[in-house]
Design a protein around this motif. Structure first.
Motif, PDB file in Angstrom:
ATOM      1  N   PRO A 263      23.055  16.815 -38.430  1.00  0.00           N
ATOM      2  CA  PRO A 263      23.375  14.983 -39.203  1.00  0.00           C
ATOM      3  C   PRO A 263      22.548  14.301 -37.698  1.00  0.00           C
ATOM      4  O   PRO A 263      21.934  14.877 -36.726  1.00  0.00           O
ATOM      5  N   ASP A 264      22.219  13.625 -37.427  1.00  0.00           N
ATOM      6  CA  ASP A 264      21.161  12.247 -36.899  1.00  0.00           C
ATOM      7  C   ASP A 264      21.989  12.636 -35.121  1.00  0.00           C
ATOM      8  O   ASP A 264      21.369  12.844 -34.275  1.00  0.00           O
ATOM      9  N   ASP A 265      23.347  12.864 -35.346  1.00  0.00           N
ATOM     10  CA  ASP A 265      24.266  12.210 -33.907  1.00  0.00           C
ATOM     11  C   ASP A 265      24.055  13.303 -33.388  1.00  0.00           C
ATOM     12  O   ASP A 265      23.306  13.693 -32.127  1.00  0.00           O
ATOM     13  N   ILE A 266      24.223  14.729 -33.581  1.00  0.00           N
ATOM     14  CA  ILE A 266      23.698  16.411 -33.218  1.00  0.00           C
ATOM     15  C   ILE A 266      22.606  16.349 -33.528  1.00  0.00           C
ATOM     16  O   ILE A 266      22.220  16.670 -31.927  1.00  0.00           O
ATOM     17  N   ARG A 267      21.531  16.238 -33.493  1.00  0.00           N
ATOM     18  CA  ARG A 267      19.976  16.040 -33.267  1.00  0.00           C
ATOM     19  C   ARG A 267      19.458  15.469 -32.504  1.00  0.00           C
ATOM     20  O   ARG A 267      19.347  15.904 -31.404  1.00  0.00           O
ATOM     21  N   ALA A 268      20.905  14.329 -32.298  1.00  0.00           N
ATOM     22  CA  ALA A 268      20.295  13.522 -30.698  1.00  0.00           C
ATOM     23  C   ALA A 268      20.617  13.997 -29.158  1.00  0.00           C
ATOM     24  O   ALA A 268      20.439  14.220 -28.658  1.00  0.00           O
ATOM     25  N   ARG A 269      22.055  14.910 -29.274  1.00  0.00           N
ATOM     26  CA  ARG A 269      23.037  15.374 -28.555  1.00  0.00           C
ATOM     27  C   ARG A 269      21.864  16.577 -28.007  1.00  0.00           C
ATOM     28  O   ARG A 269      21.826  16.804 -26.940  1.00  0.00           O
ATOM     29  N   ILE A 270      22.043  17.484 -28.570  1.00  0.00           N
ATOM     30  CA  ILE A 270      20.690  18.959 -28.676  1.00  0.00           C
ATOM     31  C   ILE A 270      19.199  17.701 -28.729  1.00  0.00           C
ATOM     32  O   ILE A 270      19.147  18.527 -27.104  1.00  0.00           O
ATOM     33  N   THR A 271      18.905  16.875 -28.334  1.00  0.00           N
ATOM     34  CA  THR A 271      17.113  17.035 -27.782  1.00  0.00           C
ATOM     35  C   THR A 271      17.257  15.992 -26.587  1.00  0.00           C
ATOM     36  O   THR A 271      16.713  16.405 -26.138  1.00  0.00           O
ATOM     37  N   ALA A 272      18.798  15.639 -26.277  1.00  0.00           N
ATOM     38  CA  ALA A 272      19.294  14.883 -25.240  1.00  0.00           C
ATOM     39  C   ALA A 272      19.418  16.056 -23.822  1.00  0.00           C
ATOM     40  O   ALA A 272      19.462  15.349 -22.695  1.00  0.00           O
ATOM     41  N   CYS A 273      19.256  16.822 -24.419  1.00  0.00           N
ATOM     42  CA  CYS A 273      20.600  18.059 -23.676  1.00  0.00           C
ATOM     43  C   CYS A 273      19.705  18.402 -22.284  1.00  0.00           C
ATOM     44  O   CYS A 273      18.374  18.754 -23.143  1.00  0.00           O
ATOM     45  N   THR A 274      19.433  18.655 -21.074  1.00  0.00           N
ATOM     46  CA  THR A 274      18.975  18.725 -20.075  1.00  0.00           C
ATOM     47  C   THR A 274      19.732  19.757 -19.969  1.00  0.00           C
ATOM     48  O   THR A 274      18.875  20.856 -18.547  1.00  0.00           O
ATOM     49  N   ASP A 275      20.648  20.679 -20.192  1.00  0.00           N
ATOM     50  CA  ASP A 275      20.643  21.938 -19.392  1.00  0.00           C
ATOM     51  C   ASP A 275      20.526  23.115 -19.838  1.00  0.00           C
ATOM     52  O   ASP A 275      21.173  23.077 -20.986  1.00  0.00           O
TER      53      ASP A 275
END
Length: 301
Positions: A263-275
């Motif tokens: 889903p878009d929200d999970i894709r965004a969370r993975i893409t935004a992660c810097t850890d």
């Protein structure tokens, strides 16, 4: 359109053409010329201009200048092909090479195997065609790791049709652990590509007890690619952000390759992660997660 199972079976025979000879001669009792020369031929037969016949695999026994026998290998997972087409393959190749021809049909499905095993009356007087069909009941259930190591192609096919029996999956995994390092991942990928979803999960479960870092072939490919690209970019740019971007992209590649919905929200969370550590954990877990939500929930801090 060819499936992963079809492509994996074709590749198994392409990697070792002698396998078709062994199945016909040793498993099915077909008399074949005694020759160590077995080579692949073009799979396209041209009978007249603009009329090409395309088989899955063609191999010839004996020297090219005087072939002794030809073998056509066809992978059929359903009953969509007219069996008369197989008779046509054999007849055309016989005319081209002037030698006897056997048609070996690999059928993971029992109904398809019965369909292609019936003799074909070609309509040409005196020509009654009979394919040699290897159905699921003809593929031995390999439970001995030593036998699996000696015949890894048959062991992979045993996983394909009998893999719900844990002993067969365990024998296969034990066998490939003893194969050369460049062979083991290849045979595991063959078996994984050909297996049903529940057998894939069993393979992954068994593989968790080994030293292999990632268990799915797709995950292995993208895990290695993602880390290498991330590390290279980090070294070149000296920035942790570059590594995180590459790792996030690798996580998404693995999930997409496994056919999981992102889903878009999970894709965004993975893409935004810097850890980077979290991303690498996601990347490893992506090989076996049942859903993207399970992936993130299991690793949430």
């Amino acid at each position: 359109m060819p499936s992963p199972r079809h492509d994996a079976l074709v590749q198994i025979f392409k990697d070792r053409p002698q396998l078709a000879v062994e199945i016909l001669r040793d498993l099915m009792g077909v008399e074949l010329p005694a020759t160590p020369l077995v080579q692949l031929e073009s799979t396209t037969f041209n009978t007249r201009r603009s009329d090409d016949i395309e088989a899955d695999l063609v191999m010839v026994l004996g020297p090219p200048q005087g072939p002794a026998h030809a073998v056509i290998v066809e992978i059929q997972q359903d009953r969509s092909k007219d069996p008369r087409q197989l008779a046509r393959y054999a007849a055309v190749l016989w005319l081209m090479l002037n030698c006897d021809v056997s048609v070996l049909v690999i059928c993971p499905d029992a109904k398809a195997a019965a369909h292609y095993a019936r003799p074909v009356d070609s309509g040409l007087t005196g020509y009654r065609f009979q394919a040699h069909v290897l159905g699921p009941g003809d593929i031995p259930a390999v439970t001995d790791p030593r036998q699996a190591a000696a015949h890894p192609e048959l062991a992979a096919m045993a996983v394909m049709v009998h893999g719900r029996d844990r002993k067969i999956a365990e024998a296969f995994i034990a066998a490939i652990k003893d194969l050369p390092s460049d062979h083991a991942p290849k045979y595991y990928e063959y078996a994984y590509s050909m297996a049903a979803p529940e057998v894939r999960r069993l393979l992954e479960e068994i593989m968790r007890s080994t030293t292999w870092p990632v268990y799915s072939p797709f995950a292995r490919e993208h895990y290695g690619r993602g880390l290498e690209e991330g590390q290279a970019k980090g070294q070149a740019q000296g920035q942790a952000q570059g590594q995180a971007e590459e790792a996030a992209r690798a996580v998404l590649l693995v999930l997409t390759a496994r056919g999981l919905d992102v889903p878009d929200d999970i894709r965004a969370r993975i893409t935004a992660c810097t850890d980077l550590a979290r991303l690498e954990t996601w990347l490893t877990r992506a090989a076996t997660a049942q859903s993207t939500h399970d992936l993130l929930t299991e690793t949430a801090r």
